[in-house]
Design an enzyme around this catalytic site. Structure first.
Site, PDB file in Angstrom:
ATOM      1  N   ASN A 296       0.832  -1.214   0.000  1.00  0.00           N
ATOM      2  CA  ASN A 296       0.000   0.000   0.000  1.00  0.00           C
ATOM      3  C   ASN A 296       0.858   1.252   0.000  1.00  0.00           C
ATOM      4  O   ASN A 296       0.584   2.223  -0.719  1.00  0.00           O
ATOM      5  CB  ASN A 296      -0.903   0.016   1.241  1.00  0.00           C
ATOM      6  CG  ASN A 296      -2.028  -0.992   1.178  1.00  0.00           C
ATOM      7  OD1 ASN A 296      -2.305  -1.561   0.129  1.00  0.00           O
ATOM      8  ND2 ASN A 296      -2.683  -1.215   2.298  1.00  0.00           N
TER       9      ASN A 296
ATOM     10  N   ARG B  39      -9.928  -4.277 -14.000  1.00  0.00           N
ATOM     11  CA  ARG B  39      -8.792  -5.097 -13.557  1.00  0.00           C
ATOM     12  C   ARG B  39      -9.166  -6.563 -13.728  1.00  0.00           C
ATOM     13  O   ARG B  39     -10.251  -6.986 -13.338  1.00  0.00           O
ATOM     14  CB  ARG B  39      -8.432  -4.816 -12.100  1.00  0.00           C
ATOM     15  CG  ARG B  39      -8.008  -3.385 -11.818  1.00  0.00           C
ATOM     16  CD  ARG B  39      -7.427  -3.257 -10.408  1.00  0.00           C
ATOM     17  NE  ARG B  39      -7.354  -1.884  -9.982  1.00  0.00           N
ATOM     18  CZ  ARG B  39      -6.384  -1.030 -10.317  1.00  0.00           C
ATOM     19  NH1 ARG B  39      -5.417  -1.434 -11.100  1.00  0.00           N
ATOM     20  NH2 ARG B  39      -6.390   0.210  -9.873  1.00  0.00           N
TER      21      ARG B  39
ATOM     22  N   HIS C  98     -14.892   3.102 -14.948  1.00  0.00           N
ATOM     23  CA  HIS C  98     -14.708   2.323 -13.720  1.00  0.00           C
ATOM     24  C   HIS C  98     -15.954   1.501 -13.390  1.00  0.00           C
ATOM     25  O   HIS C  98     -15.975   0.763 -12.410  1.00  0.00           O
ATOM     26  CB  HIS C  98     -14.380   3.294 -12.568  1.00  0.00           C
ATOM     27  CG  HIS C  98     -13.916   2.634 -11.317  1.00  0.00           C
ATOM     28  ND1 HIS C  98     -14.671   2.599 -10.154  1.00  0.00           N
ATOM     29  CD2 HIS C  98     -12.770   1.968 -11.033  1.00  0.00           C
ATOM     30  CE1 HIS C  98     -14.004   1.958  -9.214  1.00  0.00           C
ATOM     31  NE2 HIS C  98     -12.860   1.556  -9.716  1.00  0.00           N
TER      32      HIS C  98
ATOM     33  N   HIS D  65     -14.791  -3.971   0.162  1.00  0.00           N
ATOM     34  CA  HIS D  65     -14.695  -3.272  -1.115  1.00  0.00           C
ATOM     35  C   HIS D  65     -16.048  -2.871  -1.697  1.00  0.00           C
ATOM     36  O   HIS D  65     -16.117  -2.054  -2.611  1.00  0.00           O
ATOM     37  CB  HIS D  65     -13.944  -4.169  -2.119  1.00  0.00           C
ATOM     38  CG  HIS D  65     -13.511  -3.477  -3.369  1.00  0.00           C
ATOM     39  ND1 HIS D  65     -14.155  -3.660  -4.580  1.00  0.00           N
ATOM     40  CD2 HIS D  65     -12.505  -2.600  -3.600  1.00  0.00           C
ATOM     41  CE1 HIS D  65     -13.552  -2.928  -5.496  1.00  0.00           C
ATOM     42  NE2 HIS D  65     -12.562  -2.270  -4.942  1.00  0.00           N
TER      43      HIS D  65
END
Length: 701
Positions: free
Chosen positions: A44, A384, A444, A601
């Site tokens: 991170n 992704r 996105h 998430h």
């Protein structure tokens, strides 16, 4: 009343990473998982410096103060504050690592270095080095080079100092000793070999040595052509600005532009330099000087090893007792992997909550569509993807079966650009139509629509998700994915794909809330509606779950709702620039963060609406970039069972008193008080919730 209105975004993010570090220090967490959290903390931090720190540094170099954009602090001061916080966090992480290693020794697991290997281990390491490591090594002697080599920010290096043998050196009149010749070198630690080398067990004890130390133990073999008196090697690590500079050449395709920009990223400006604090001063000075690193960059003393993100892949050594118990993903009640999923979805909506429930349903859905003779087209957005993506395989299978497959693939998904370029080229070869996004906007959203001919008419089936179409991250990211045959919602999704192809035409959507055109105004209207209810004395509330909350205008709107008496519960895993619980500003707002075995998430937005509750799932966080600078989709949930399920899982998380921390202006990550309440670990209770759903379904059947 607190004068401060917002928490600085960067400091809030560092507070989130401190929560990850808390997990690494938590003695109730299994030892090998504590190492994994240490690796996550480091990974991170790498991304933070490559992106956020780099952006602030660029702002500071322009001479602009930046206080307007940075919550009232100048860019220069913020860089200093961040560096100070990170130095303290790094020091804490080293202490935690030392504690974990000591506890692993009580479990007969020893991490050793080159100074304490046995004769038998030395022979093993020698053979391992000759056979595996030496062929992969890149070693550069630096002194005579015209130009210092470019060090990559994704690699670790050993900075080597060779003091040459002085026996043949003449002594000058002013010297009592000959002047020593020093040579410097750099060794890149190979990425192709696991950083942790497992050595043969001895007397039921297991041993691990770092690849760095395997190299250190064999320095004499690497530099055997030199006549040297002494050799030392200390680890250094560079982090570079990860900003992509997109070429504006109109003759190049978007694929070519991104590919070139990704290659150029490796020569980005240095933003952080970490070094082993036991390194010799002259060696450190040599490297800093030749790499052009000065006080405006973040120079951070560290321990013997860097790139601690590699601890995410520390070998389990067969010690599953030192890891969290793995809970197998559950089936979805009423939906079977042995039956036709599309037929089921035609009757009602279904939802997957990964990783509690199996992501295989998504793959099965796409596989069915690929083979179904009545399916004519598949459209999907990809951001992704997994390393060996079953999603891509399914789409290629569909194209080979004559379906028209359209893929909007985001080539600027940060750090996934190279992977997405590779997949794009693969899909192009297979005849899949690709859309490479919209200038100035990242795509996105996570949406898919399938068109099928039924009774001579087109019928749509679709998926809307809070997370990526990625079966790997679905194993440890909590995300909600809706399967629906709601024709009006799917008509809106089709309009979004029309917008991708003709993006000067802005569509109106009857059901979906779509960024960048409508999210801000629609959310304002929904918050205003809650305010009206509260002022009228009606019982109402908001329950909002997201990864990050940093848009100041949206925060101001939530403050306004709080002052009107609207009760607001916020579950914000990461950045939270809102300050809860302040009299006269936010006394009706509570905010928590849950950091646990799974990465929280999902984005879930619940509006009480005085009893006429509305529930949404979304790809968007409440950040300016998600609201105004990306294509995002927020979808209403109309199925009453799914609606209740989303409210239930929000409430389960809210009851958590083990892994939940409070957000506050102190950034102290204080754990939620348990009081006399029994232990309630939200993620485990959520798993039990879904287990119970299966039991109830079986009883009904």
């Amino acid at each position: 009343m607190l004068e401060q209105k917002y928490i600085d975004r960067e400091k809030s993010w560092l507070a989130f990473n401190a929560r990850v570090l808390q997990e690494a220090s938590d003695e109730s967490v299994p030892l090998l998982d504590r190492l994994r959290f240490l690796g996550i903390f480091s990974n991170n931090l790498d991304e933070f410096f490559r992106v956020r720190f780099a952006a602030i540094r660029r702002l500071s170099l322009t001479g602009i103060s930046g206080e307007k954009y940075l919550g009232g602090v100048s860019a220069q001061q913020l860089l200093k504050d961040i560096t100070e916080i990170v130095i303290n966090q790094q020091a804490e992480s080293l202490e935690i690592l030392s504690d974990i290693e000591a506890k692993l020794e009580t479990e007969n697991i020893f991490t050793i270095d080159e100074n304490n290997v046995s004769a038998e281990q030395r022979n093993f390491i020698k053979d391992f080095f000759v056979q595996k490591v030496s062929p992969e090594l890149v070693t550069i002697i630096l002194n005579d080079l015209a130009q210092f080599p470019l060090l990559k920010d994704t690699s670790g290096y050993l900075a080597v100092k060779l003091v040459m043998n002085s026996k043949d050196k003449a002594v000058s009149l002013n010297e009592t000793k000959p002047k020593l010749e020093v040579r410097y070198a750099v060794i890149e630690i190979p990425k192709t070999i696991n950083r942790f080398v497992v050595l043969p067990s001895e007397n039921e004890k297991q041993y691990v040595i770092m690849l760095d130390d395997v190299i250190r133990l064999n320095l004499s073999r690497i530099f055997d052509i030199f006549d040297y008196e002494s050799v030392s090697a200390h680890m250094i690590k560079i982090t570079r600005d990860a900003q992509l500079d997109i070429d504006s050449d109109l003759s190049k395709s978007m694929l070519e532009k991104i590919a070139t920009s990704v290659k150029d990223r490796r020569i980005g400006e240095p933003v952080r330099f970490i070094y082993d604090q036991s390194i010799e001063k002259d060696t450190l000075k040599y490297f800093l000087s030749n790499m052009g690193i000065d006080a405006t960059d973040s120079i951070i003393p560290g321990g013997r090893y860097h790139n601690r993100r590699d601890y995410m892949d520390f070998p389990n050594l067969g010690r599953f007792d030192l890891l969290y118990k793995s809970n197998p993903p559950l089936q979805i009640p009423g939906l079977s992997l042995d039956e036709n999923i599309m037929k089921k979805i035609a009757l009602k909506d279904y939802m997957i909550h990964a990783p509690y429930q199996s992501y295989s349903y998504v793959i099965k859905f796409l596989r069915e569509a690929a083979l179904d003779p009545k399916v004519t087209s598949i459209k999907i957005t990809l951001y992704r993807l997994a390393k060996n993506s079953q999603i891509i395989s399914s789409l290629i299978n569909a194209a080979k079966n004559g379906k028209k497959v359209t893929v909007q693939i985001e080539l600027q998904a940060r750090f996934d650009e190279a992977s997405n370029i590779s997949y794009a080229e693969q899909m192009q070869t297979e005849g899949i139509e690709l859309i490479f996004g919209i200038k100035g906007l990242k795509v996105h959203s996570k949406i898919c629509v399938i068109e099928r001919i039924e009774n001579k008419k087109v019928k749509r089936y679709g998926i809307i998700s809070s997370g990526n179409f990625n079966e790997t991250t679905a194993k440890f990211y909590t995300d909600v994915t809706l399967f629906t045959c709601h024709q009006k919602i799917l008509k809106d999704i089709s309009k979004i794909f029309d917008f991708f192809e003709i993006n000067y035409r802005i569509h109106r959507y009857k059901h979906l809330i779509v960024s960048p055109h409508y999210t801000r105004t629609r959310f304002y209207k929904m918050i205003d509606r809650e305010i009206v209810h509260a002022i009228a004395g009606r019982k109402t509330y908001m329950k909002l779950k997201m990864n990050s909350l940093s848009d100041f205008d949206m925060i101001d709107k939530l403050y306004e709702a709080s002052r009107a008496g609207v009760k607001i519960q916020l579950e914000v895993r990461g950045i939270c620039s809102l300050i809860p619980g302040i009299t006269g500003m936010s006394e009706n707002i509570e905010a928590i963060s849950i950091v646990d075995n799974y990465l929280e998430h999902s984005r879930i937005y619940i509006f009480g609406n005085a009893g006429l509750t509305e529930v949404y799932i979304s790809s968007a966080d409440i950040m300016t970039r998600n609201i105004d600078g990306r294509v995002e989709v927020t979808c209403p949930i109309y199925d009453q069972d799914i609606k209740q399920e989303l409210i239930d899982i929000f409430d389960l998380a809210w009851k958590g008193n083990v892994k939940a921390r409070y957000h506050s202006h102190k950034l102290d990550n204080k754990y939620r008080e348990r009081g006399d309440n029994p232990v309630f670990r939200a993620q485990l209770e959520t798993y039990k919730y879904y287990q119970n759903k299966i039991t109830v379904e079986e009883e009904i059947v």
